[in-house]
Scaffold this active site. Structure first.
Site, PDB file in Angstrom:
ATOM      1  N   SER A  43       0.813  -1.228   0.000  1.00 29.87           N
ATOM      2  CA  SER A  43       0.000   0.000   0.000  1.00 29.87           C
ATOM      3  C   SER A  43       0.838   1.266   0.000  1.00 29.87           C
ATOM      4  O   SER A  43       1.902   1.329   0.621  1.00 29.87           O
ATOM      5  CB  SER A  43      -0.865  -0.016   1.267  1.00 29.87           C
ATOM      6  OG  SER A  43      -1.401   1.257   1.502  1.00 29.87           O
ATOM      7  N   GLU A  60       0.181   3.666   1.710  1.00 29.18           N
ATOM      8  CA  GLU A  60       0.256   4.109   3.114  1.00 29.18           C
ATOM      9  C   GLU A  60       1.655   3.875   3.679  1.00 29.18           C
ATOM     10  O   GLU A  60       2.077   4.546   4.626  1.00 29.18           O
ATOM     11  CB  GLU A  60      -0.736   3.314   3.972  1.00 29.18           C
ATOM     12  CG  GLU A  60      -2.121   3.909   4.055  1.00 29.18           C
ATOM     13  CD  GLU A  60      -2.179   5.233   4.792  1.00 29.18           C
ATOM     14  OE1 GLU A  60      -1.776   5.283   5.966  1.00 29.18           O
ATOM     15  OE2 GLU A  60      -2.642   6.216   4.200  1.00 29.18           O
ATOM     16  N   TYR A 109      -1.529   0.050  10.683  1.00 33.63           N
ATOM     17  CA  TYR A 109      -1.819  -0.593   9.385  1.00 33.63           C
ATOM     18  C   TYR A 109      -0.601  -0.492   8.465  1.00 33.63           C
ATOM     19  O   TYR A 109      -0.159  -1.487   7.884  1.00 33.63           O
ATOM     20  CB  TYR A 109      -3.036   0.087   8.738  1.00 33.63           C
ATOM     21  CG  TYR A 109      -3.239  -0.274   7.277  1.00 33.63           C
ATOM     22  CD1 TYR A 109      -3.853  -1.469   6.916  1.00 33.63           C
ATOM     23  CD2 TYR A 109      -2.809   0.584   6.267  1.00 33.63           C
ATOM     24  CE1 TYR A 109      -4.030  -1.801   5.565  1.00 33.63           C
ATOM     25  CE2 TYR A 109      -2.986   0.260   4.919  1.00 33.63           C
ATOM     26  CZ  TYR A 109      -3.585  -0.929   4.578  1.00 33.63           C
ATOM     27  OH  TYR A 109      -3.758  -1.250   3.245  1.00 33.63           O
TER      28      TYR A 109
HETATM   29  P1  NAP Z   1     -11.492  -4.465   1.781  1.00 32.16           P
HETATM   30  O1  NAP Z   1     -12.649  -4.102   0.885  1.00 32.16           O
HETATM   31  O2  NAP Z   1     -11.436  -3.940   3.154  1.00 32.16           O
HETATM   32  O3  NAP Z   1     -11.435  -6.065   1.825  1.00 32.16           O
HETATM   33  C1  NAP Z   1     -10.647  -6.744   2.753  1.00 32.16           C
HETATM   34  C2  NAP Z   1     -10.892  -8.230   2.593  1.00 32.16           C
HETATM   35  O4  NAP Z   1     -10.107  -8.929   3.564  1.00 32.16           O
HETATM   36  C3  NAP Z   1     -12.351  -8.666   2.824  1.00 32.16           C
HETATM   37  O5  NAP Z   1     -12.675  -9.691   1.922  1.00 32.16           O
HETATM   38  C4  NAP Z   1     -12.299  -9.203   4.240  1.00 32.16           C
HETATM   39  O6  NAP Z   1     -13.314 -10.133   4.537  1.00 32.16           O
HETATM   40  C5  NAP Z   1     -10.936  -9.870   4.232  1.00 32.16           C
HETATM   41  N1  NAP Z   1     -10.420 -10.135   5.568  1.00 32.16           N
HETATM   42  C6  NAP Z   1     -10.267  -9.255   6.592  1.00 32.16           C
HETATM   43  N2  NAP Z   1      -9.777  -9.861   7.677  1.00 32.16           N
HETATM   44  C7  NAP Z   1      -9.604 -11.159   7.338  1.00 32.16           C
HETATM   45  C8  NAP Z   1      -9.150 -12.305   8.046  1.00 32.16           C
HETATM   46  N3  NAP Z   1      -8.764 -12.237   9.329  1.00 32.16           N
HETATM   47  N4  NAP Z   1      -9.101 -13.485   7.388  1.00 32.16           N
HETATM   48  C9  NAP Z   1      -9.507 -13.573   6.091  1.00 32.16           C
HETATM   49  N5  NAP Z   1      -9.962 -12.531   5.375  1.00 32.16           N
HETATM   50  C10 NAP Z   1     -10.008 -11.339   5.994  1.00 32.16           C
HETATM   51  O7  NAP Z   1     -10.123  -4.084   1.072  1.00 32.16           O
HETATM   52  P2  NAP Z   1      -9.831  -3.658  -0.451  1.00 32.16           P
HETATM   53  O8  NAP Z   1     -10.050  -2.205  -0.590  1.00 32.16           O
HETATM   54  O9  NAP Z   1     -10.493  -4.619  -1.359  1.00 32.16           O
HETATM   55  O10 NAP Z   1      -8.244  -3.866  -0.501  1.00 32.16           O
HETATM   56  C11 NAP Z   1      -7.683  -5.134  -0.809  1.00 32.16           C
HETATM   57  C12 NAP Z   1      -6.261  -5.194  -0.277  1.00 32.16           C
HETATM   58  O11 NAP Z   1      -5.487  -4.154  -0.855  1.00 32.16           O
HETATM   59  C13 NAP Z   1      -6.132  -5.016   1.229  1.00 32.16           C
HETATM   60  O12 NAP Z   1      -5.056  -5.809   1.653  1.00 32.16           O
HETATM   61  C14 NAP Z   1      -5.776  -3.543   1.395  1.00 32.16           C
HETATM   62  O13 NAP Z   1      -5.071  -3.355   2.593  1.00 32.16           O
HETATM   63  C15 NAP Z   1      -4.920  -3.343   0.173  1.00 32.16           C
HETATM   64  N6  NAP Z   1      -4.899  -1.989  -0.394  1.00 32.16           N
HETATM   65  C16 NAP Z   1      -6.068  -1.365  -0.693  1.00 32.16           C
HETATM   66  C17 NAP Z   1      -6.038  -0.113  -1.285  1.00 32.16           C
HETATM   67  C18 NAP Z   1      -7.306   0.612  -1.630  1.00 32.16           C
HETATM   68  O14 NAP Z   1      -7.242   1.828  -1.869  1.00 32.16           O
HETATM   69  N7  NAP Z   1      -8.444  -0.075  -1.727  1.00 32.16           N
HETATM   70  C19 NAP Z   1      -4.808   0.498  -1.573  1.00 32.16           C
HETATM   71  C20 NAP Z   1      -3.629  -0.196  -1.274  1.00 32.16           C
HETATM   72  C21 NAP Z   1      -3.682  -1.443  -0.694  1.00 32.16           C
HETATM   73  P3  NAP Z   1     -14.805  -9.652   5.021  1.00 32.16           P
HETATM   74  O15 NAP Z   1     -15.522  -9.249   3.758  1.00 32.16           O
HETATM   75  O16 NAP Z   1     -15.348 -10.856   5.667  1.00 32.16           O
HETATM   76  O17 NAP Z   1     -14.601  -8.490   5.948  1.00 32.16           O
HETATM   77  O1  G4F Z   2     -10.550   6.759   2.711  1.00 25.64           O
HETATM   78  P1  G4F Z   2      -9.556   6.648   3.795  1.00 25.64           P
HETATM   79  O2  G4F Z   2      -9.988   5.993   5.055  1.00 25.64           O
HETATM   80  O3  G4F Z   2      -8.304   5.921   3.137  1.00 25.64           O
HETATM   81  P2  G4F Z   2      -6.757   5.822   3.578  1.00 25.64           P
HETATM   82  O4  G4F Z   2      -6.569   6.084   5.006  1.00 25.64           O
HETATM   83  O5  G4F Z   2      -5.992   6.656   2.623  1.00 25.64           O
HETATM   84  O6  G4F Z   2      -6.467   4.279   3.340  1.00 25.64           O
HETATM   85  C1  G4F Z   2      -6.933   3.608   2.160  1.00 25.64           C
HETATM   86  O7  G4F Z   2      -5.954   3.723   1.150  1.00 25.64           O
HETATM   87  C2  G4F Z   2      -4.705   3.055   1.449  1.00 25.64           C
HETATM   88  C3  G4F Z   2      -3.777   3.303   0.251  1.00 25.64           C
HETATM   89  O8  G4F Z   2      -3.118   4.526   0.423  1.00 25.64           O
HETATM   90  C4  G4F Z   2      -4.985   1.584   1.661  1.00 25.64           C
HETATM   91  F1  G4F Z   2      -3.816   0.938   1.877  1.00 25.64           F
HETATM   92  C5  G4F Z   2      -5.912   1.402   2.835  1.00 25.64           C
HETATM   93  O9  G4F Z   2      -6.224   0.015   2.978  1.00 25.64           O
HETATM   94  C6  G4F Z   2      -7.229   2.147   2.538  1.00 25.64           C
HETATM   95  O10 G4F Z   2      -7.863   1.521   1.455  1.00 25.64           O
HETATM   96  O11 G4F Z   2      -9.001   8.097   4.163  1.00 25.64           O
HETATM   97  C7  G4F Z   2      -8.475   8.965   3.176  1.00 25.64           C
HETATM   98  C8  G4F Z   2      -8.200  10.318   3.817  1.00 25.64           C
HETATM   99  C9  G4F Z   2      -7.394  10.234   5.112  1.00 25.64           C
HETATM  100  O12 G4F Z   2      -6.428  11.240   5.098  1.00 25.64           O
HETATM  101  C10 G4F Z   2      -8.393  10.526   6.219  1.00 25.64           C
HETATM  102  O13 G4F Z   2      -7.859  11.135   7.367  1.00 25.64           O
HETATM  103  O14 G4F Z   2      -9.456  10.896   4.189  1.00 25.64           O
HETATM  104  C11 G4F Z   2      -9.346  11.455   5.475  1.00 25.64           C
HETATM  105  N1  G4F Z   2     -10.683  11.543   6.084  1.00 25.64           N
HETATM  106  C12 G4F Z   2     -11.299  12.699   6.433  1.00 25.64           C
HETATM  107  N2  G4F Z   2     -12.482  12.418   6.988  1.00 25.64           N
HETATM  108  C13 G4F Z   2     -11.487  10.508   6.397  1.00 25.64           C
HETATM  109  C14 G4F Z   2     -12.635  11.072   6.972  1.00 25.64           C
HETATM  110  N3  G4F Z   2     -11.343   9.177   6.245  1.00 25.64           N
HETATM  111  C15 G4F Z   2     -12.370   8.375   6.649  1.00 25.64           C
HETATM  112  N4  G4F Z   2     -12.250   7.048   6.474  1.00 25.64           N
HETATM  113  N5  G4F Z   2     -13.498   8.890   7.243  1.00 25.64           N
HETATM  114  C16 G4F Z   2     -13.681  10.230   7.420  1.00 25.64           C
HETATM  115  O15 G4F Z   2     -14.700  10.670   7.948  1.00 25.64           O
END
Ligand code: NAP
Ligand code: G4F
Length: 343
Positions: free
Chosen positions: A130, A132, A153
């Site tokens: 990520s 992050e 995280y």
């Molecule tokens: P997400 O929607 O939060 O999905 C997370 C998945 O992990 C869900 O299927 C969840 O199952 C499963 N999970 C959580 N805890 C688990 C456990 N203990 N054992 C087995 N499965 C478990 O995440 P996403 O946005 O699709 O992201 C996919 C991956 O990319 C994650 O690793 C995230 O950290 C990483 N990532 C995401 C972003 C982004 O912007 N979306 C960016 C960079 C990296 P349930 O449905 O049962 O909760």
């Molecule tokens: O949407 P966010 O919660 O995403 P964040 O923290 O960037 O993390 C996501 O992206 C990562 C990749 O860079 C992934 F690895 C991670 O798993 C996840 O998918 O927050 C985005 C921004 C942050 O700066 C947060 O402080 O939005 C700001 N924010 C402001 N108000 C908020 C809120 N975030 C959330 N979730 N809720 C709020 O009310």
């Protein structure tokens, strides 16, 4: 027919990846957690009962915190490719649950790598790393930017990233880190900021909600479309050699700008509806993310297709449809289910 094993298949990315791999004629095996309520909503449209001869998705109960079972599962399935997407993926929640996040998001990766090593299966491994991890490192960020994690995280993801590199070097595993910047879609979890905003704004438009409470609106993110990003995951595992890649759009916008654009599309003045609530602030914030995906462009031939504007349109449209359904039910005297008290 190639076999893929996907952890996190019920999540946003897992569902788009499953669609992509079905189109490419893979047999898919997904890890799901037992839940007292249904947790397969995002893949229900893809699933066929396993008695159906056309079924190509098989779901297996398990958990990333249990290693023995993961090892048995991988041995039995022997997948050609493993996409490890499962994680406790919410940054704010990781401050409330640091130990759990370390276990699932950090050690979960190690458990899978160990399962591959111990079983000796021949496979290719994708790790969902990520942006992050860059944390406090100033933008733009690429594969050479130092990691300065700012949350439990991010620290867990940095650990997992290094374990992937270590297993690649030590045991010659074909293992890749995709360092993905934020990617969104109508399937994004509703507690992440983009979906929280589009959902609230469309409900406000239809008088289903009065206010939207947010945290830090000055943070900047490089937001792309999840459907584009899963293609990059697949491409990484089709190369001759394993490597690590940044995947991003190369554009950054503040949360405030995102909010302003969404409300503008709905002809609403966001300042009338949005208030700040300190409980959404993080103890340490990542101020600015902006990815440089030149390496992925050159080596994988990957680039994003959906623009920031199109992403917003897509999410607003999907949430407006949901809000209209909700209003129709309410007007007819029904109480729709599904309003999340943790948003
Ligand atoms: P997400 O929607 O939060 O999905 C997370 C998945 O992990 C869900 O299927 C969840 O199952 C499963 N999970 C959580 N805890 C688990 C456990 N203990 N054992 C087995 N499965 C478990 O995440 P996403 O946005 O699709 O992201 C996919 C991956 O990319 C994650 O690793 C995230 O950290 C990483 N990532 C995401 C972003 C982004 O912007 N979306 C960016 C960079 C990296 P349930 O449905 O049962 O909760
Ligand atoms: O949407 P966010 O919660 O995403 P964040 O923290 O960037 O993390 C996501 O992206 C990562 C990749 O860079 C992934 F690895 C991670 O798993 C996840 O998918 O927050 C985005 C921004 C942050 O700066 C947060 O402080 O939005 C700001 N924010 C402001 N108000 C908020 C809120 N975030 C959330 N979730 N809720 C709020 O009310």
């Amino acid at each position: 027919m190639k076999k893929a094993f996907i952890t996190g298949i019920t999540g946003q990315d897992g569902s788009y990846l499953a669609e992509l791999l079905l189109d490419k004629c893979y047999e898919i095996h997904g890890l799901i957690r037992r839940s007292s309520s249904f947790n397969t909503e995002r893949i229900d449209h893809l699933y066929k009962d396993f008695h159906d001869p056309e079924a190509r998705i098989y779901l297996h109960y398990g958990d990333l915190s249990i290693s023995g079972q993961l090892t048995d599962m991988l041995y039995d399935i022997s997948p050609d490719e493993i996409y490890h997407l499962g994680a406790q993926s919410h940054v704010r929640v990781s401050f409330d649950m640091p130990e759990y996040t370390g276990d699932v998001t950090g050690l979960g990766t190690l458990r899978l790598l160990e399962a591959i090593r111990k079983t000796g299966i021949k496979t290719r491994f994708y790790q969902a790393s990520s942006s992050e991890m860059f944390g406090a490192s100033p933008p733009p960020q690429n594969e050479s930017t130092p990691f300065q994690p700012r949350s439990p995280y991010a620290a867990a993801k940095v650990y997992a990233y290094h374990m992937v590199q270590n297993y690649r070097d030590a045991y010659k595993l074909f293992a890749c880190n995709g360092i993905l910047f934020n990617h969104e879609s109508p399937r994004r979890g509703e507690t992440f900021v983009t979906h929280k905003v589009t959902r609230a704004a469309t409900r406000i438009k239809l008088n289903l909600q009065e206010k939207l409470y947010l945290g830090n609106m000055e943070a900047k993110r490089d937001w792309g479309f999840a459907g584009d990003y899963v293609e990059a995951m697949w491409l990484m595992l089709q190369q001759d050699t394993p490597d690590d890649y940044v995947i991003a759009t190369g554009e950054t916008h503040s949360v405030r700008e995102f909010v302003e654009r969404v409300f503008q599309k709905l002809e609403l003045d966001y300042e009338k509806y949005v208030s700040i609530d300190s409980r959404y602030f993080r103890p340490t914030e990542v101020d600015a993310l902006l990815g440089d995906a030149s390496k992925a462009r050159t080596k994988l031939g990957w680039q994003p297709k959906v623009t920031f504007e199109q992403l917003i349109d897509m999410m607003v449209k999907a949430d407006m449809e949901l809000a209209e359904k909700e209003k129709t039910l309410l007007d007819a005297g029904y109480r729709p289910k599904g309003n999340n008290c943790m948003i």
